[in-house]
Write an enzyme that holds these catalytic residues in place. Structure first.
Site, PDB file in Angstrom:
ATOM      1  N   CYS A  50      67.733  41.646  10.869  1.00  0.00           N
ATOM      2  CA  CYS A  50      68.765  42.305  10.612  1.00  0.00           C
ATOM      3  C   CYS A  50      69.742  42.165  11.661  1.00  0.00           C
ATOM      4  CB  CYS A  50      68.492  43.810  10.553  1.00  0.00           C
ATOM      5  SG  CYS A  50      70.055  44.936  10.283  1.00  0.00           S
ATOM      6  N   ARG A  57      34.866  27.623  35.049  1.00  0.00           N
ATOM      7  CA  ARG A  57      33.575  27.135  34.706  1.00  0.00           C
ATOM      8  C   ARG A  57      33.636  25.413  34.421  1.00  0.00           C
ATOM      9  NH1 ARG A  57      29.045  27.120  31.003  1.00  0.00           N
ATOM     10  NH2 ARG A  57      30.330  27.021  29.169  1.00  0.00           N
ATOM     11  N   CYS A  77      68.362  44.361   4.644  1.00  0.00           N
ATOM     12  CA  CYS A  77      67.671  45.189   5.777  1.00  0.00           C
ATOM     13  C   CYS A  77      67.229  46.477   4.834  1.00  0.00           C
ATOM     14  CB  CYS A  77      68.648  45.631   6.675  1.00  0.00           C
ATOM     15  SG  CYS A  77      67.843  46.662   7.774  1.00  0.00           S
ATOM     16  N   PHE A  95      55.952  53.295  47.703  1.00  0.00           N
ATOM     17  CA  PHE A  95      57.255  53.157  48.532  1.00  0.00           C
ATOM     18  C   PHE A  95      56.285  52.946  50.046  1.00  0.00           C
ATOM     19  CE2 PHE A  95      59.815  54.664  51.976  1.00  0.00           C
ATOM     20  CZ  PHE A  95      61.103  53.831  51.804  1.00  0.00           C
ATOM     21  N   GLU A  96      55.449  53.617  50.169  1.00  0.00           N
ATOM     22  CA  GLU A  96      54.736  53.793  51.623  1.00  0.00           C
ATOM     23  C   GLU A  96      54.224  52.156  51.571  1.00  0.00           C
ATOM     24  OE1 GLU A  96      53.444  58.088  52.617  1.00  0.00           O
ATOM     25  OE2 GLU A  96      52.938  57.388  50.643  1.00  0.00           O
ATOM     26  N   TYR A  97      53.202  51.961  50.293  1.00  0.00           N
ATOM     27  CA  TYR A  97      52.727  50.652  50.487  1.00  0.00           C
ATOM     28  C   TYR A  97      53.663  49.344  50.721  1.00  0.00           C
ATOM     29  CZ  TYR A  97      50.192  46.798  48.362  1.00  0.00           C
ATOM     30  OH  TYR A  97      49.397  45.645  48.176  1.00  0.00           O
ATOM     31  N   ASP A  98      54.823  49.482  49.916  1.00  0.00           N
ATOM     32  CA  ASP A  98      55.947  48.578  50.130  1.00  0.00           C
ATOM     33  C   ASP A  98      56.283  48.359  51.784  1.00  0.00           C
ATOM     34  OD1 ASP A  98      55.848  47.948  47.630  1.00  0.00           O
ATOM     35  OD2 ASP A  98      57.582  48.766  47.111  1.00  0.00           O
ATOM     36  N   GLU A 157      34.152  37.880  35.557  1.00  0.00           N
ATOM     37  CA  GLU A 157      34.929  37.434  34.631  1.00  0.00           C
ATOM     38  C   GLU A 157      36.390  38.136  34.909  1.00  0.00           C
ATOM     39  OE1 GLU A 157      33.172  36.123  32.145  1.00  0.00           O
ATOM     40  OE2 GLU A 157      34.334  36.130  30.227  1.00  0.00           O
ATOM     41  N   LYS A 197      29.140  42.621  28.103  1.00  0.00           N
ATOM     42  CA  LYS A 197      29.781  41.197  28.390  1.00  0.00           C
ATOM     43  C   LYS A 197      30.952  41.298  27.954  1.00  0.00           C
ATOM     44  CE  LYS A 197      28.945  36.793  26.396  1.00  0.00           C
ATOM     45  NZ  LYS A 197      30.279  36.186  25.640  1.00  0.00           N
TER      46      LYS A 197
HETATM   47  S1  IVH Z   1      26.207  36.111  33.285  1.00  0.00           S
HETATM   48  C1  IVH Z   1      23.706  32.502  33.783  1.00  0.00           C
HETATM   49  N1  IVH Z   1      26.961  38.514  32.647  1.00  0.00           N
HETATM   50  O1  IVH Z   1      29.635  35.261  29.192  1.00  0.00           O
HETATM   51  C2  IVH Z   1      24.536  33.991  33.692  1.00  0.00           C
HETATM   52  N2  IVH Z   1      28.122  36.577  31.792  1.00  0.00           N
HETATM   53  O2  IVH Z   1      28.076  33.132  27.371  1.00  0.00           O
HETATM   54  C3  IVH Z   1      25.476  33.710  32.932  1.00  0.00           C
HETATM   55  N3  IVH Z   1      30.201  36.859  30.430  1.00  0.00           N
HETATM   56  O3  IVH Z   1      30.124  32.331  31.033  1.00  0.00           O
HETATM   57  C4  IVH Z   1      26.506  34.622  32.982  1.00  0.00           C
HETATM   58  N4  IVH Z   1      30.230  39.314  30.816  1.00  0.00           N
HETATM   59  O4  IVH Z   1      31.843  34.092  31.043  1.00  0.00           O
HETATM   60  C5  IVH Z   1      27.272  37.128  32.763  1.00  0.00           C
HETATM   61  N5  IVH Z   1      28.018  40.677  32.376  1.00  0.00           N
HETATM   62  C6  IVH Z   1      28.052  39.322  32.203  1.00  0.00           C
HETATM   63  C7  IVH Z   1      29.113  38.673  31.631  1.00  0.00           C
HETATM   64  C8  IVH Z   1      29.097  37.377  31.205  1.00  0.00           C
HETATM   65  C9  IVH Z   1      30.916  38.064  30.346  1.00  0.00           C
HETATM   66  C10 IVH Z   1      30.599  35.682  30.268  1.00  0.00           C
HETATM   67  C11 IVH Z   1      30.731  34.638  31.035  1.00  0.00           C
HETATM   68  C12 IVH Z   1      29.648  33.568  30.665  1.00  0.00           C
HETATM   69  C13 IVH Z   1      29.468  33.816  29.183  1.00  0.00           C
HETATM   70  C14 IVH Z   1      28.179  33.648  28.729  1.00  0.00           C
END
Ligand code: IVH
Length: 674
Positions: free
Chosen positions: A430, A138, A412, A35-38, A179, A117
């Site tokens: 059903c 990308r 059913c 609420f406060e944020y709004d 990401e 990753k």
């Molecule tokens: S580094 C040259 N770090 O993985 C550096 N990539 O196959 C490239 N990804 O296209 C990216 N977590 O979409 C990096 N901690 C991470 C990552 C990450 C996910 C994805 C990213 C990249 C793909 C590489």
């Protein structure tokens, strides 16, 4: 020079709001109530509206643009966006380390940074003088697509970089890569809502993220629970010495950096970390598909350079999907809230990636046929990128000779009514709204967190209460206080838990109208649609009496929603339940809007023809913002018809009914008039 006091106030509000965004979306710790944020946002919106000369693109009010994208423009990356080579075992990592050291001056020490990753979509963010100016996908690595308006809606992305004390950086222009992803809980909640609204479900969080950032309407993107982890910083001038320092700097600049990165002194240390991270894989609130290992020194990185499409200074290590064999004992059929009947695989319990799995969804009958899954089969189940286990295949060599393909039920499994398969749909339904499983599903939805939020009234308790005939409709929930003794005698319910439950039920009566509307579970009416409808129709009675056209006139509400609402209210049972809920004191009237400028309060408008300054949506929004209403057809209750170019039959009708007609200029004046 002293700033203009209004501008000063505006900037203060912006900083304050962005700080709360940061606390909430990056640190996950909110300091103020919604609420406060709004209130802060509303105050800023008001000041900006009164002083449009001060609106800048990095204001938090400008995160969600109104313009639809026609196409995404190509954007050439300053430095190519590379991808990573994959490794799958320790030997390959040791081999990677050897290649790295071979390419560097002899005897040089190599440190690595290990990160998760993240399983999402990579994105490049450009900042000019500390201000967010561009986001690009990308694409093929050389040229991506510009998705700035969509990415700007992600609240964990800073629109303005935080000030840091750092001489080494020139922030004229920096690029941050990361990401975009969706948290598992957010993803599941979104899919649950999509199933309520009858929209197609996303297969996994990554698909949902990829689909979301390519939507044409940033307002819809803004409703998707997207987030970002930043993992790479590029700047044209001299930088820090190491990747590790860059990650720490990204954190200080206000980015969400995945906290699980570790600096390692050698490849063997890195391998240890990679294994440790794998153990935590299934307890993370987001999905990952491996680890990334990067050379820490930026100088070494530049010596190593890249080959083809990937750098020589980093590799991905892919974690294997966890699989297990188990026996499928039986295919059972489950009835959902909407009556959809879906197959479930009942399995011999098996431990997989830290949890015991005894059931897996089979989605629909077509999937059973496609994968040729039969009762009695030994199946391979997997927890892969997705956290929800699935059956990947059948061990055919272990199939018994007399196994047969399951047939979908004709009736059913719960109430015995004949099932129905709509043309073109894979689901079977059903149609008996009194089916106990549908009743339970509806009650679960009603009490759920996004709806009435009744703590303690979950699946198990609802199941018992329905089976014991203690509740059947939403309204029965509010009469439970008269059945205190029966509740106390239930298994696992003592005095205290009954008191807590009854208190939670009482408390739910304070939920605002839009939540109540959502809780009713009207087909296609998700929480977003409920909010929009409650903004327009200030009470349930108004909505009950509204025509399909006037519901459809609400911004963003389409024909399927409006006709579903009409259908819902044309059922006397539903009206009866609403009346009982009203008697119990639930909120069926919207709270008064902000006290600001509501000069069009209660005035009803019909828009016809083409206006030059506004689109239909924009004109509607302006009217609504001032407290007015927009309906689709002219009646004697219409206060104004706004007639643009080529106005047709509505204009004639307005003339016939003596309704005041405004041309665009007069409409403008009415909006502006103090
Ligand atoms: S580094 C040259 N770090 O993985 C550096 N990539 O196959 C490239 N990804 O296209 C990216 N977590 O979409 C990096 N901690 C991470 C990552 C990450 C996910 C994805 C990213 C990249 C793909 C590489």
């Amino acid at each position: 020079m002293a700033l203009n006091p209004i501008l000063e106030k505006i900037e203060k509000l912006r900083d304050e709001i962005e700080l709360h965004n940061y606390n909430y979306y990056v640190l996950a710790s909110n300091q103020i109530s919604d609420f406060e944020y709004d209130q802060l946002v509303k105050e800023l919106e008001k000041l900006e509206k009164e002083n449009p000369q001060f609106i800048t693109s990095d204001s938090p009010t400008q995160r969600v643009g109104k313009d639809l994208t026609k196409e995404f423009n190509p954007s050439v990356h300053k430095f190519p966006m590379l991808s990573l080579a994959n490794t799958y075992n320790e030997e390959e990592l040791i081999e990677f380390d050897r290649r790295v050291r071979d390419a560097l001056p002899q005897g040089e020490k190599v440190e690595y940074v290990v990160e998760y990753k993240i399983d999402g979509v990579s994105i490049s963010l450009t900042y000019d003088n500390g201000r967010f100016v561009k986001a690009a996908t990308r694409g093929d690595g050389v040229t991506g697509e510009e998705v700035t308006a969509n990415i700007k809606t992600i609240k964990s992305i800073p629109l303005k970089l935080k000030k840091v004390d750092n001489q080494k950086y020139n922030f004229d222009e920096i690029e941050v890569r990361g990401e975009v992803f969706m948290g598992i809980e957010d993803f599941e909640k979104m899919n649950r809502e999509r199933s309520i609204t009858g929209e197609k479900l996303f297969a996994n969080p990554r698909n949902a993220s990829a689909g979301s950032i390519k939507l044409l309407d940033p307002r819809i993107v803004a409703q998707r629970p997207l987030n970002i982890f930043a993992y790479y910083l590029l700047s044209s001038n001299r930088q820090f010495e190491t990747h590790n320092e860059n990650l720490l700097l990204l954190q200080k600049l206000g980015f969400n950096v995945n906290p699980e990165f570790a600096l390692c002194g050698s490849i063997s240390e890195a391998i240890e970390v990679i294994k440790k991270l794998e153990e935590k894989r299934y307890s993370l609130p987001y999905e990952i598909d491996g680890a990334v290992i990067k050379v820490n020194s930026l100088r070494q990185q530049s010596i190593l350079g890249s080959i083809a499409k990937s750098p020589r200074w980093a590799v991905a290590f892919k974690y294997k999907a966890k699989q297990a064999f188990t026996k499928l004992n039986e295919i059972t059929w489950q009835v959902g809230r909407t009556g959809a009947v879906t197959p479930v695989a009942e399995l011999d319990p098996v431990l997989l990636a830290g949890s015991t799995i005894s059931r897996a969804t089979l989605h629909n009958y077509d999937e059973i046929i496609r994968k040729d899954i039969r009762e009695g089969d030994v199946v391979v189940i997997e927890k892969g990128g997705d956290v929800i286990p699935k059956i990947v295949s059948v061990a055919l060599e272990k199939r018994s000779e007399n196994s047969v393909t399951a047939t979908p039920p004709q009736t059913c499994p719960r109430c015995g009514s004949v099932l129905f398969r709509p043309e073109g749909e894979v689901a079977i339904y059903c149609e008996n709204t009194e089916c106990p499983d549908q009743i339970k599903g509806r009650l679960e939805h009603f009490a759920s967190r996004g709806a009435m939020d009744i703590e303690g009234l979950g699946e198990a308790l609802i199941g018992s209460l329905v089976d014991l005939n203690l509740i059947r409709t939403f309204a029965d929930i509010y009469s439970l206080k008269e059945k205190r003794e029966e509740l106390i005698s239930l298994e696992r319910m003592g005095q205290k838990s009954v008191d807590n439950l009854l208190a939670a039920i009482e408390k739910s009566k304070t939920q605002p109208f839009h939540r109540v509307l959502f809780a009713l579970g009207i087909r296609y009416v998700g929480s977003g649609a409920a909010k929009k409808i409650a903004d327009q129709f200030s009470s349930i009675d108004e909505l009950i009496n509204a025509s399909e056209e006037s519901i459809e006139a609400v911004y963003d509400i389409g024909q399927s929603i409006s006709s579903s609402i009409r259908k819902y209210f044309s059922d006397v049972h539903n009206i009866d339940i609403i009346n009982r809920l009203k008697d119990s004191g639930l909120k069926f009237t919207a709270e008064k809007k902000e006290t600001g400028d509501l000069k069009l309060l209660k005035k009803t408008f019909v828009l016809t023809g083409v206006l030059s300054k506004y689109s239909r949506d924009e004109a509607s929004e302006k009217i609504i913002a001032l407290g007015g209403k927009v309906t689709a057809s002219v009646s004697k209750n219409t206060n104004y018809v706004v007639a643009g170019e080529n106005a047709g039959s509505k204009l004639q009708k307005a003339q016939a009914l003596n309704v005041q007609i405004l041309n665009e200029e007069e409409f403008d004046k009415l909006l502006d008039r103090e």
